[in-house]
Each structure stands twice: as C-alpha cells, then as structure tokens.
Design a protein around this motif. Structure first.
Motif, PDB file in Angstrom:
ATOM      1  N   UNK A  83      38.929  38.354  49.476  1.00 31.51           N
ATOM      2  CA  UNK A  83      37.668  38.158  48.769  1.00 31.51           C
ATOM      3  C   UNK A  83      36.488  38.091  49.737  1.00 31.51           C
ATOM      4  N   UNK A  84      36.689  37.459  50.883  1.00 38.15           N
ATOM      5  CA  UNK A  84      35.610  37.419  51.874  1.00 38.15           C
ATOM      6  C   UNK A  84      35.250  38.820  52.355  1.00 38.15           C
ATOM      7  N   UNK A  85      36.259  39.582  52.708  1.00 35.81           N
ATOM      8  CA  UNK A  85      35.996  40.934  53.215  1.00 35.81           C
ATOM      9  C   UNK A  85      35.417  41.823  52.121  1.00 35.81           C
ATOM     10  N   UNK A  86      35.837  41.632  50.888  1.00 39.53           N
ATOM     11  CA  UNK A  86      35.359  42.410  49.751  1.00 39.53           C
ATOM     12  C   UNK A  86      33.854  42.219  49.560  1.00 39.53           C
ATOM     13  N   UNK A  87      33.434  40.952  49.485  1.00 41.49           N
ATOM     14  CA  UNK A  87      32.013  40.673  49.276  1.00 41.49           C
ATOM     15  C   UNK A  87      31.161  41.020  50.479  1.00 41.49           C
ATOM     16  N   UNK A  88      31.681  40.763  51.674  1.00 43.78           N
ATOM     17  CA  UNK A  88      30.894  41.036  52.878  1.00 43.78           C
ATOM     18  C   UNK A  88      30.688  42.527  53.096  1.00 43.78           C
ATOM     19  N   UNK A  89      31.682  43.337  52.790  1.00 52.60           N
ATOM     20  CA  UNK A  89      31.572  44.775  53.007  1.00 52.60           C
ATOM     21  C   UNK A  89      30.508  45.394  52.114  1.00 52.60           C
ATOM     22  N   UNK A  90      30.478  44.981  50.841  1.00 53.58           N
ATOM     23  CA  UNK A  90      29.537  45.581  49.881  1.00 53.58           C
ATOM     24  C   UNK A  90      28.212  44.845  49.790  1.00 53.58           C
ATOM     25  N   UNK A  91      28.133  43.613  50.309  1.00 56.46           N
ATOM     26  CA  UNK A  91      26.921  42.783  50.181  1.00 56.46           C
ATOM     27  C   UNK A  91      26.482  42.661  48.730  1.00 56.46           C
ATOM     28  N   UNK A  92      27.458  42.505  47.847  1.00 54.20           N
ATOM     29  CA  UNK A  92      27.198  42.373  46.419  1.00 54.20           C
ATOM     30  C   UNK A  92      27.958  41.178  45.869  1.00 54.20           C
ATOM     31  N   UNK A  93      27.496  40.671  44.713  1.00 52.76           N
ATOM     32  CA  UNK A  93      28.174  39.574  44.051  1.00 52.76           C
ATOM     33  C   UNK A  93      29.430  40.032  43.343  1.00 52.76           C
ATOM     34  N   UNK A  94      29.970  39.157  42.474  1.00 50.97           N
ATOM     35  CA  UNK A  94      31.265  39.439  41.853  1.00 50.97           C
ATOM     36  C   UNK A  94      31.206  40.583  40.844  1.00 50.97           C
ATOM     37  N   UNK A  95      30.005  41.035  40.452  1.00 53.93           N
ATOM     38  CA  UNK A  95      29.890  42.203  39.578  1.00 53.93           C
ATOM     39  C   UNK A  95      29.620  43.476  40.374  1.00 53.93           C
ATOM     40  N   UNK A  96      28.683  43.407  41.305  1.00 60.18           N
ATOM     41  CA  UNK A  96      28.296  44.595  42.058  1.00 60.18           C
ATOM     42  C   UNK A  96      29.401  45.173  42.912  1.00 60.18           C
ATOM     43  N   UNK A  97      30.348  44.323  43.359  1.00 61.93           N
ATOM     44  CA  UNK A  97      31.414  44.825  44.233  1.00 61.93           C
ATOM     45  C   UNK A  97      32.327  45.809  43.514  1.00 61.93           C
ATOM     46  N   UNK A  98      32.304  45.795  42.172  1.00 65.80           N
ATOM     47  CA  UNK A  98      33.246  46.649  41.449  1.00 65.80           C
ATOM     48  C   UNK A  98      32.768  48.089  41.314  1.00 65.80           C
ATOM     49  N   UNK A  99      31.777  48.461  42.104  1.00 66.26           N
ATOM     50  CA  UNK A  99      31.523  49.888  42.300  1.00 66.26           C
ATOM     51  C   UNK A  99      32.718  50.540  42.981  1.00 66.26           C
ATOM     52  N   UNK A 100      33.571  49.710  43.564  1.00 65.25           N
ATOM     53  CA  UNK A 100      34.782  50.226  44.203  1.00 65.25           C
ATOM     54  C   UNK A 100      35.696  50.879  43.174  1.00 65.25           C
ATOM     55  N   UNK A 101      35.677  50.391  41.939  1.00 65.70           N
ATOM     56  CA  UNK A 101      36.460  50.960  40.843  1.00 65.70           C
ATOM     57  C   UNK A 101      35.841  50.466  39.543  1.00 65.70           C
ATOM     58  N   UNK A 102      34.847  51.190  39.014  1.00 63.30           N
ATOM     59  CA  UNK A 102      34.042  50.688  37.896  1.00 63.30           C
ATOM     60  C   UNK A 102      34.835  50.238  36.680  1.00 63.30           C
ATOM     61  N   UNK A 103      36.004  50.803  36.448  1.00 63.59           N
ATOM     62  CA  UNK A 103      36.762  50.419  35.268  1.00 63.59           C
ATOM     63  C   UNK A 103      37.218  48.961  35.337  1.00 63.59           C
ATOM     64  N   UNK A 104      37.307  48.419  36.536  1.00 66.23           N
ATOM     65  CA  UNK A 104      37.791  47.049  36.703  1.00 66.23           C
ATOM     66  C   UNK A 104      36.648  46.047  36.860  1.00 66.23           C
ATOM     67  N   UNK A 105      35.456  46.449  36.462  1.00 67.89           N
ATOM     68  CA  UNK A 105      34.330  45.524  36.538  1.00 67.89           C
ATOM     69  C   UNK A 105      34.528  44.315  35.633  1.00 67.89           C
ATOM     70  N   UNK A 106      35.402  44.449  34.669  1.00 62.99           N
ATOM     71  CA  UNK A 106      35.720  43.309  33.806  1.00 62.99           C
ATOM     72  C   UNK A 106      36.304  42.142  34.580  1.00 62.99           C
ATOM     73  N   UNK A 107      36.922  42.414  35.740  1.00 60.40           N
ATOM     74  CA  UNK A 107      37.407  41.330  36.589  1.00 60.40           C
ATOM     75  C   UNK A 107      36.239  40.466  37.035  1.00 60.40           C
ATOM     76  N   UNK A 108      35.119  41.109  37.383  1.00 55.46           N
ATOM     77  CA  UNK A 108      33.926  40.351  37.772  1.00 55.46           C
ATOM     78  C   UNK A 108      33.373  39.533  36.627  1.00 55.46           C
ATOM     79  N   UNK A 109      33.360  40.112  35.417  1.00 57.43           N
ATOM     80  CA  UNK A 109      32.905  39.336  34.269  1.00 57.43           C
ATOM     81  C   UNK A 109      33.851  38.167  33.984  1.00 57.43           C
ATOM     82  N   UNK A 110      35.136  38.385  34.172  1.00 57.42           N
ATOM     83  CA  UNK A 110      36.092  37.291  34.011  1.00 57.42           C
ATOM     84  C   UNK A 110      35.825  36.163  34.989  1.00 57.42           C
TER      85      UNK A 110
END
Length: 632
Positions: A83-110
């Motif tokens: 999670x640290x590497x995920x957020x630091x790499x994209x410099x985005x919050x729990x929603x913006x990071x899911x540009x990595x796979x837009x279909x799973x953006x619901x994980x951020x909403x969860x």
C-alpha cells in the motif's frame, strides 16, 4: 511466544479478547466486545467456576502472540509495503491510484466506506476518553468508592473504605448458603457502575435510544473540533502536530511501566502475560483474531496508508519505512502489554485473586478494570490523567489519518482548481457530517451501536478488500509490471520474500482466514445482552456496503467501456488508463516517458496534482511523519 494475556490491551475489538494495541492508533484501541461482567470484592472472594464464555476468551487470548507474529510477517508487513509503494508511486489517494486498473476502482470506494464507518464511531471512543480525562481532574476519582448517587447496593469497591462510606453494606446472609454465595458473586465494582450507570446510563435494548448523554455529546464536539483544527491546513498542520502525538505516548507508557513494575504483584501479572499455552494454537478463531488485529493495528485496507504515502517524495525508501514501522508497531504493542499487566498483577495481588479475574477486555479494560487499578495507586488522579491523555493522543493520531483519507479522496476525485483551493471547506464539511452521524452513538443505547459498527462495519470487509487489491495488482496489472514500477521508484525491485508473499502467501492466508471466520461465526453479544436479529441484519448490511462497491463499480465500468464483445470490454476496463504512472513529468521515465494525455473518448479527465503533493520536498517529511504516527 504465546502469552496468556497477550490480547489484553486497549482494543476496540479483537473479536474474542483483547489485543495489546497501545500506540498503534487502531480502531480497536479501547472499546469493546462481548465480555462477562467483572466481579470485584473488597475481601478475598471464593473461587468460582469460569463460565464457558470467560474460559473461551481466556484460552484464546493465551494463544495469541504466536499467530500475531506469523500474521505480521506474512501478511502485515507485505501488505503494508504494497500500500505504501502503491500510493507513493502514483501520488494519488485511495481512488486515484486505481488508474492502474479502472475496473477495480470500487476497491477504493470500499476503503472510503470503511474509513467513514470507523471515523464515525472511533471519535466517539475518543470523546469517552475525553470525558474520563476531565472527570479525573478531582482530588478523588469518582469511580473509586461506592458512595455516589448512582451506585447500587451490589457495589463493592477494591478500597476497604468503600464499604464504610457508602452505607450500603451487604444485607444479612440468607439461610441458604447457595443464595448467599450467588449474592456475593453478583457484586460489581464502582468503576463498572460508573461506566454503565453514570457515563453511559445504559439502556436495556439497542432499540431503546433513550436520551442523548449531553456530557458525551459535548466531548464529541470537542473531539471533532480538535481534529478539524489539526487538519485545517492538511498535512502541513497535522505533520507538525503528530510529532507530539506520536512521541508523548511513549513517555506516558514508560512512566506507567516504571511505576507498574515497582508494585507488589507486578511480576505475577507479567508472568500471566507471557505464560504460553500451545494447545490452543490450532484454533482457527485465534488465527482469525490475529489477522483482524494486524489489519487494525497497521491500517491495511483503510485507504489511509495509500493516502499518506501519496504525500511522500517519489524516491522515498518506503520499503525501509514499512519494515521499521511495522516492527516498531508490534514491539510497542508487546511493551504496552508489560505496562498493563504489571498494574493488573498489582490489582490481583491486592484483591487476593488470580490475574484472570481482573484481566478484562474491551471497554471493560480501558474504562473499568484499568481505571479501577489506578485507584489503588498514590495520587491516583495524576495517573488517571496521564493514562487517558495518552489514549486521547493515540486516538487523535488515527482520526487524523481517517479524516485525511476521506478528504484527499474527494479532492483528488473532483480534481478541479476550485476544490483544490477550498480543501479546508471540504475538511470542515466531513468533520461536521461525522459529528452529526456520531450523535446517536452518544445516546443511552450508543454503546450497542458502537460495538455493532465495530464488529461488522470494519471486520471481514477489510480482509476482502485487501485480498482483492492484492490479486488485482499482482494478476490483473501484472506482477512484472509492478515490480518494475517499484524498481523505477526505489532503485531496486522488491525483495524475493515480498514478491512471493504478494503473489501467493498473503492472498492464500487471507482467503483461508476469511473462510474459517465465516464458518466459526458467532452472533455479537455485549455482556449478557444478546443482539436481536434485526440489529445483526443491520450489521451485515454495513459489512456488505463496503464490499458491494467492488462488483457494482466493476459492472458500471464494463457498461461504459468501449468494446464489441464482453471480453473486449473486460480487457479495456482492466488495463491501465493512459495517465497511470508517476504524477510529475520529471519522474515519468522508461515506459512512462511516452505516455500521452488521455483523450475525451476514454472518459478520463486530466486532473491537476494537489498542491501539497506538488510541493513534495516541502511536505514530504510531514507526510512521512504523519504516516508513522498513524501506524505507531
């Protein structure tokens, strides 16, 4: 090592006992779960047969430390690093990071839903700590004696003077000896009656809200005002505050530890804490509790880790941070166990009973047993002030992280210039909403709802969210791609141990624990109160409300994605968006160097980077310190 009292520290719900979590700032910090009523008598009581509920809780707590360390090694630290590497790499919050796979953006909403639930009830726990802190500003603690108007004839304090001053001596013994014994065993402590009859004015049913407890409501307002003021300038202000909130609790812990180990009976309490019972290791419930506590203590799947890491410098060594913070977190929990059980051992010695008789859990530990033990110390109001001030600081550290997670997700998602400039108003709006939603939890039935939210809203959903996040990154985005991203960011790929855990070990452990948790599910209770079916149903709905975001958003994304066939839509919805990658152009090297801005046809918008994240050299240290405070 498996300690008998290893789960006895201030925890909001490690479902069958108590987990040492001081300085972890988890939502399991100081409130509670099902527990038998604590019996405290001014004289040496006859030994009683433990109920099945008590025996189960005691044996599970005995076999906790070993699974706790295993889960920390193979789930906690790897997922923390992810999670640290995920957020630091994209410099985005729990929603913006899911540009990595837009279909799973619901994980951020969860994650946002989970953080919302926790943020609502967690500040209520902080407000109770505030209430006890203010109540400790007296020459004599109000829960020390049974001479108060709210006390019942069944009250019997640990101080000998309590039986003389309250005028409520036990009635003459009846002729039947068994009735006399039952009457003796039903006596309660003044701290329990203070908690139940005065602070909460507890109603008899979860549906009977009664009146709002105005003192608690006022303390709740104080809690939210403090949180808002500390976050009024985002990480720039909170980053300074947490230098104090993260370090001062260690000072208080050390003071309490030195005082505790010098007391008579402290060694007995510590031995109770450390004595192993290996025969309980095979109980699946113990492993489930250990996994649940790891998620709570490290903050996995809340979205807070991703959010705080998004403020780090791009080349910050988050691998080092994840290992150091996780180990420090665990070591602090063990240290806190020594602090607690040295005091409880002294209390047991004073009463002439076994430590298991006073080693309560949940609110019974934070607001009943430990405050009762503090009354036995000289200058007890001073120790009580220090103890509850420490709890307040720990709670605020976590609340900062929860509120910032929600605010950052909203700001990053909207992403226009207006909301970037008006972030303070967003913070204020979230704080006001949290205060209003927390008002029912300050009613006479509030503790029932608080425990319902704690047991269902943020329990197995954390495990599900973490498992799906791990699978989506490793198998949908691709582990080779993610390992290359980390190497570009840190200068080296993740160690082989983390690669194996991310791909195989952590998802497998999480999956099996989830299965065993479902199989061994037990309905929630509080003391002797059994929750009605409709309340349990509400609990399940709260639990599903965060998980259901994942499939619902996946279906939504499939419907709006271009493609002639379902398979083509699925491929387009899961592949990274065109603006996935490092936020700053200077870091977009290698395979990200030729990344072009998304076109309107993709349904994606180019969002400006948050000013706090753009000024990485200035804010990075604050973000890092805040991250560490929310974990330690």
């Amino acid at each position: 090592m498996v300690g008998k009292g290893a789960k006895a520290m201030l925890s909001l719900s490690s479902k069958s006992g108590v987990v040492p979590t001081t300085l972890v700032s988890s939502p399991q910090l100081m409130a509670s779960i099902p527990q038998p009523r604590m019996v405290l008598c001014p004289v040496r009581p006859p030994r009683r047969t433990r109920t099945s509920n008590e025996a189960t809780g005691a044996t599970r707590s005995s076999a906790f430390m070993f699974p706790y360390f295993i889960m920390l090694t193979f789930c906690g630290i790897p997922l923390f690093f992810m999670e640290l590497s995920f957020g630091q790499f994209a410099s985005q919050g729990c929603l913006g990071v899911w540009r990595i796979s837009p279909m799973f953006k619901g994980v951020g909403y969860g994650m946002m839903v989970v953080s919302t639930y926790i943020g609502i009830y967690y500040n209520v726990v902080i407000c109770i700590a505030f209430y006890y802190f203010f109540s400790s500003m007296t020459p004599v603690l109000p829960w020390a004696y049974c001479s108060n108007p709210w006390n019942t004839p069944d009250c019997a304090g640990v101080l000998d003077a309590s039986n003389i001053t309250n005028g409520s001596r036990p009635p003459p013994l009846p002729g039947n000896l068994s009735h006399a014994l039952n009457h003796t065993l039903q006596r309660t402590s003044p701290s329990e009656e203070y908690w139940r009859l005065y602070v909460l004015k507890l109603s008899d049913d979860i549906g009977n809200f009664g009146e709002v407890r105005l003192p608690l409501l006022g303390c709740l307002g104080v809690s939210w005002v403090v949180v808002f003021l500390c976050l009024i300038r985002g990480v720039k202000s909170s980053g300074k505050v947490v230098y104090f909130t993260a370090t001062f609790p260690y000072v208080v812990l050390t003071i309490l530890f030195i005082r505790g180990v010098t007391l008579e009976g402290a060694f007995t309490g510590i031995m109770y804490y450390l004595t192993p019972q290996w025969d309980k290791i095979l109980e699946a419930k113990v492993w489930g509790d250990a996994a649940s506590q790891i998620f709570y203590s490290l903050g996995c799947a809340w979205g807070g880790l991703i959010t705080m890491a998004s403020y780090n410098k791009f080349h910050n060594n988050c691998y080092r941070d994840s290992v150091v913070i996780s180990i420090t977190n665990c070591a602090t929990s063990v240290y806190a166990g020594f602090v607690i059980f040295s005091i409880l051992g002294f209390m047991a010695s004073h009463l002439g009973v076994d430590v298991s008789r006073v080693a309560d859990h949940g609110p019974g530990l934070a607001f009943v047993a430990y405050p009762e033990a503090l009354t036995l110390l000289p200058i007890s109001p001073l120790w009580s002030l220090l103890f509850f001030f420490m709890l307040i600081l720990l709670g605020l550290g976590t609340q900062f992280c929860l509120l910032e997670t929600l605010v950052t997700a909203i700001v990053d998602e909207v992403g226009n210039e207006w909301i970037l400039q008006k972030k303070t108003y967003v913070t204020l709006g979230v704080a006001v909403a949290g205060f209003l939603l927390g008002i029912p939890l300050t009613s006479q039935a509030g503790i029932y709802w608080l425990l319902l939210m704690d047991n269902y809203a943020a329990s197995f959903s954390l495990v599900v969210i973490s498992c799906i996040m791990c699978v989506s990154i490793m198998y949908i985005y691709g582990h080779h791609n993610y390992f290359q991203d980390i190497q570009m960011m840190l200068g080296f790929p993740p160690p082989l141990f983390f690669q194996i855990c991310w791909r195989f070990v952590s998802p497998a452990i999480i999956f099996f624990i989830l299965i065993f948790t479902v199989i061994q599910y037990q309905p929630i209770t509080y003391n002797h109160y059994q929750y009605p079916g409709w309340a349990v149903a509400i609990g399940f709905l709260m639990a599903l409300s965060s998980v259901i975001c994942i499939p619902l958003y996946a279906l939504y994304q499939l419907c709006r994605t271009d493609g002639d066939t379902l398979l083509q839509r699925l491929k387009n919805a899961t592949k990274p968006s065109r603006d996935w990658g490092p936020a700053l152009l200077e870091h977009r090297t290698g395979r990200y160097a030729r990344t072009i801005p998304p076109s309107p046809e993709d349904g994606l918008e180019v969002q400006p980077l948050h000013p706090d994240k753009a000024q990485i050299p200035t804010v990075g240290s604050n973000g890092s310190s805040r991250l560490q405070d929310s974990r330690i």
